[in-house]
Scaffold this motif. Structure first.
Motif, short mmCIF file in Angstrom:
data_model
loop_
_atom_site.label_atom_id
_atom_site.label_comp_id
_atom_site.label_asym_id
_atom_site.label_seq_id
_atom_site.Cartn_x
_atom_site.Cartn_y
_atom_site.Cartn_z
N TRP A 175 -1.48 5.72 -4.75
CA TRP A 175 -1.49 4.31 -4.47
C TRP A 175 -0.54 4.01 -3.32
O TRP A 175 -0.84 3.21 -2.44
CB TRP A 175 -1.14 3.50 -5.71
CG TRP A 175 -1.12 2.05 -5.45
CD1 TRP A 175 -0.04 1.25 -5.46
CD2 TRP A 175 -2.23 1.22 -5.09
NE1 TRP A 175 -0.39 -0.04 -5.14
CE2 TRP A 175 -1.74 -0.08 -4.91
CE3 TRP A 175 -3.58 1.47 -4.91
CZ2 TRP A 175 -2.56 -1.14 -4.55
CZ3 TRP A 175 -4.39 0.41 -4.55
CH2 TRP A 175 -3.88 -0.87 -4.38
N ALA A 176 0.62 4.63 -3.33
CA ALA A 176 1.60 4.40 -2.27
C ALA A 176 1.03 4.76 -0.90
O ALA A 176 1.25 4.05 0.08
CB ALA A 176 2.88 5.19 -2.56
N CYS A 186 -2.14 4.69 -0.03
CA CYS A 186 -3.13 3.66 0.33
C CYS A 186 -2.43 2.43 0.88
O CYS A 186 -2.87 1.85 1.88
CB CYS A 186 -3.98 3.29 -0.88
SG CYS A 186 -5.10 4.59 -1.42
N CYS A 187 -1.35 2.02 0.26
CA CYS A 187 -0.60 0.86 0.72
C CYS A 187 -0.02 1.10 2.11
O CYS A 187 -0.07 0.22 2.98
CB CYS A 187 0.52 0.51 -0.26
SG CYS A 187 -0.08 -0.09 -1.85
N LYS A 188 0.50 2.29 2.33
CA LYS A 188 1.09 2.64 3.62
C LYS A 188 0.04 2.57 4.74
O LYS A 188 0.28 2.01 5.80
CB LYS A 188 1.71 4.04 3.54
CG LYS A 188 2.42 4.49 4.78
CD LYS A 188 3.05 5.86 4.56
CE LYS A 188 3.77 6.34 5.81
NZ LYS A 188 4.41 7.64 5.59
N ALA A 225 -2.83 0.90 4.69
CA ALA A 225 -3.27 -0.49 4.86
C ALA A 225 -2.28 -1.27 5.73
O ALA A 225 -2.68 -2.05 6.60
CB ALA A 225 -3.44 -1.16 3.51
N LYS A 226 -1.00 -1.06 5.52
CA LYS A 226 0.02 -1.74 6.33
C LYS A 226 -0.06 -1.30 7.79
O LYS A 226 0.05 -2.12 8.69
CB LYS A 226 1.41 -1.48 5.76
CG LYS A 226 1.68 -2.23 4.49
CD LYS A 226 3.04 -1.90 3.93
CE LYS A 226 3.24 -2.62 2.60
NZ LYS A 226 4.50 -2.26 1.96
#
Length: 101
Positions: free
Chosen positions: A1-2, A4-6, A8-9
């Motif tokens: 998940w981390a 994916c967030c990275k 996306a940012k």
């Protein structure tokens, strides 16, 4: 998940937000079978422990997924109302029913 967030940012920093309508993430899930000591367990009739993976595209559990979907269990709502044969639960049920210890 981390991760994916990275990503996306990073994408959000390089692209004007007006041009983004949505982001999607997908993954294939293969089932790796190990014992309590993390040694490979066979998922085949021959008992070959070096073959301890059921690939995501393996459809040997088609009967099991049909039975699961016929239950109309409320948990199926969390996966869009029906389970795919490519998901883990049908494969685990197939193992239970076909490769007993």
């Amino acid at each position: 998940w981390a991760a994916c967030c990275k990503v996306a940012k990073k994408v959000g920093q390089k692209v004007d937000g007006k041009h983004i309508r949505g982001l999607g993430f997908d993954a294939t899930c293969s089932l790796v079978v190990l014992d309590k000591q993390f040694r490979p367990l066979p998922v085949n009739y021959e008992g070959e422990s070096h073959r301890n993976v059921i690939m995501w595209m393996d459809h040997r559990a088609s009967r099991q997924v049909e039975r699961i979907n016929k239950t109309k269990h409320k948990l199926l709502r969390s996966v869009g109302g029906v389970m795919s044969v490519e998901m883990q639960p049908p494969k685990l049920l197939w193992l239970k029913e076909n490769l007993r210890e």
